[in-house]
Design a protein around this motif. Structure first.
Motif, PDB file in Angstrom:
ATOM      1  N   MET A   1    -119.943 -70.484  12.227  1.00 46.41           N
ATOM      2  CA  MET A   1    -119.285 -69.892  11.261  1.00 46.41           C
ATOM      3  C   MET A   1    -119.754 -70.093   9.881  1.00 46.41           C
ATOM      4  N   ALA A   4    -118.019 -71.601   3.260  1.00 47.24           N
ATOM      5  CA  ALA A   4    -117.252 -70.937   2.073  1.00 47.24           C
ATOM      6  C   ALA A   4    -118.012 -71.141   0.921  1.00 47.24           C
ATOM      7  N   PHE A  71    -107.313 -62.446   7.880  1.00 50.74           N
ATOM      8  CA  PHE A  71    -107.584 -64.140   7.493  1.00 50.74           C
ATOM      9  C   PHE A  71    -108.701 -64.764   8.427  1.00 50.74           C
ATOM     10  N   LEU A  72    -108.735 -64.282   9.883  1.00 52.20           N
ATOM     11  CA  LEU A  72    -109.649 -64.908  10.847  1.00 52.20           C
ATOM     12  C   LEU A  72    -110.881 -64.322  10.480  1.00 52.20           C
ATOM     13  N   ARG A  74    -111.934 -63.375   7.421  1.00 49.04           N
ATOM     14  CA  ARG A  74    -112.501 -64.195   6.252  1.00 49.04           C
ATOM     15  C   ARG A  74    -113.117 -65.455   6.749  1.00 49.04           C
ATOM     16  N   ARG A  75    -112.545 -66.118   7.671  1.00 51.60           N
ATOM     17  CA  ARG A  75    -113.089 -67.561   7.833  1.00 51.60           C
ATOM     18  C   ARG A  75    -114.253 -67.393   8.698  1.00 51.60           C
ATOM     19  N   GLY A  78    -116.974 -66.399   6.075  1.00 52.50           N
ATOM     20  CA  GLY A  78    -117.151 -67.185   5.011  1.00 52.50           C
ATOM     21  C   GLY A  78    -116.597 -66.554   3.654  1.00 52.50           C
ATOM     22  N   TYR A  80    -114.142 -66.905   1.747  1.00 54.53           N
ATOM     23  CA  TYR A  80    -113.096 -67.447   1.196  1.00 54.53           C
ATOM     24  C   TYR A  80    -113.608 -68.334   0.133  1.00 54.53           C
ATOM     25  N   ASP A  88    -109.007 -75.750  -0.088  1.00 57.37           N
ATOM     26  CA  ASP A  88    -109.065 -74.399   0.314  1.00 57.37           C
ATOM     27  C   ASP A  88    -107.576 -73.864   0.254  1.00 57.37           C
ATOM     28  N   GLU A  90    -106.219 -71.067   0.324  1.00 61.15           N
ATOM     29  CA  GLU A  90    -105.503 -70.018   1.192  1.00 61.15           C
ATOM     30  C   GLU A  90    -105.443 -70.751   2.669  1.00 61.15           C
ATOM     31  N   LEU A  91    -106.127 -71.473   3.132  1.00 60.40           N
ATOM     32  CA  LEU A  91    -105.985 -72.238   4.533  1.00 60.40           C
ATOM     33  C   LEU A  91    -104.824 -73.210   4.321  1.00 60.40           C
ATOM     34  N   LYS A 175    -109.397 -80.150   2.651  1.00 57.53           N
ATOM     35  CA  LYS A 175    -109.030 -78.712   2.679  1.00 57.53           C
ATOM     36  C   LYS A 175    -107.594 -78.728   2.015  1.00 57.53           C
TER      37      LYS A 175
END
Length: 337
Positions: A1, A4, A71-72, A74-75, A78, A80, A88, A90-91, A175
């Motif tokens: 993954m 960020a 959302f997924l 963007r995670r 990266g 975000y 974080d 948004e999270l 986070k």
């Protein structure tokens, strides 16, 4: 993954939902400073297209599904942002608050009072009592500010160093906006206009015996007052009723605590006798009340070095919290209702 992109804390872009275009397969920058200025004559990068709206507006579940998939994505890619403390937003808004909200609304049925005493803008230091064997009160206070403040503000909690050495907990805490309880980090957050939460009782508060419930422990040496004075922000006392009874601590296995490296090892009517089931908190009814703010901006800069002033202000905050606790306890009909 992908990692960020880290945005400096004092950069206004840390609050934005920017999604800079990247080449396919390119990972997000790690610990990056703000990017260089655009060269003269260089065309601006194309903005990332937003998902096309569902025809006819779409149903609620279709919009939620589209938002969840975005959302997924963007995670995974990266795309975000986190600030320099690892927060974080948004999270926190979309996942962590959603996980805590059922506990807050349905299980503890938290009632919030005086949230209007938290400033609508600018920094402020919320000082609260601490209890409950496990620090759930800090998380519930975070949800209270997030969900009930008219300006939708976020609470940045100061946490003990133990939080940041525990696997998984460390990452989740950062986070969610928590940072180490040190004067430098707290002052920087306050000067940046953030709402910061501190519980000066520390482990003495959450690890006290059930027989001493709602009796405030020492507030340390008044370091939080010194920090508020240096930043020139108001101090907002906060009283939490209900957390003391979720894990009635009847004893402390000190030898086991030393072996495990914990400040205490609680013995409750259910833990450790019932195993994992004993870790389930009792469904008590909570009240969180934010008191009248105590201003600090009228003091001279050197006031932060005055031990007598810090002692007096610390005592004032402590007494206000203790008085409100007694008042709320008198008004409470039942521990559970």
């Amino acid at each position: 993954m992908a990692d960020a992109k880290v945005i400096p804390f004092d950069d206004d872009r840390s609050r934005a939902r920017r999604r800079p275009a990247r080449a396919e397969g390119e990972a997000a920058a790690v610990r990056a400073l703000p990017g260089p200025q655009q060269a003269p004559g260089e065309p601006a990068p194309a903005a990332e297209p937003e998902p096309a709206p569902v025809a006819g507006g779409g149903s609620g579940w279709e919009r939620r599904l589209a938002g969840g998939l975005a959302f997924l994505r963007r995670r995974v890619t990266g795309e975000y942002e986190v600030d320099e403390f690892g927060y974080d937003e948004e999270l926190t808004d979309q996942v962590l608050m959603s996980l805590l909200r059922p506990l807050y609304e349905k299980y503890f049925r938290v009632e919030v009072k005086g949230v209007e005493n938290i400033p609508a803008e600018g920094g402020a230091l919320i000082v609260a009592n601490h209890s409950g064997t496990l620090p759930l009160d800090g998380l519930m206070m975070q949800v209270a500010v997030h969900d009930h403040h008219p300006a939708g503000r976020h609470l940045r909690l100061l946490a003990a160093d133990l939080v940041f050495v525990l696997p998984v907990v460390n990452e989740l805490a950062r986070k969610a906006g928590h940072t180490l309880a040190c004067a430098e980090d707290a002052e920087r957050l306050l000067r940046a206009g953030e709402i910061v939460g501190v519980m000066p009782e520390g482990f003495k508060g959450i690890g006290k015996p059930f027989g001493e419930r709602y009796k405030l422990q020492r507030f340390g040496r008044g370091g939080f007052v010194s920090t508020a004075l240096r930043a020139g922000v108001p101090i907002v006392p906060c009283s939490i009723v209900g957390a003391e009874e979720i894990y009635p601590m009847l004893g402390n296995a000190k030898t086991l605590a030393r072996v495990l490296g914990f400040p205490y090892f609680p013995l409750t009517p259910t833990f450790p006798w019932l195993g994992p089931l004993g870790a389930l908190p009792l469904p008590t009814k909570w009240t969180i009340q934010f008191g009248e703010p105590i201003p600090t901006d009228s003091y001279a800069p050197e006031a932060a070095e005055d031990p007598m002033l810090m002692f007096n202000l610390t005592d004032q905050v402590r007494e206000q919290i203790q008085h409100t606790l007694y008042k709320l306890l008198v008004q409470r009909r039942s521990v559970f209702f």
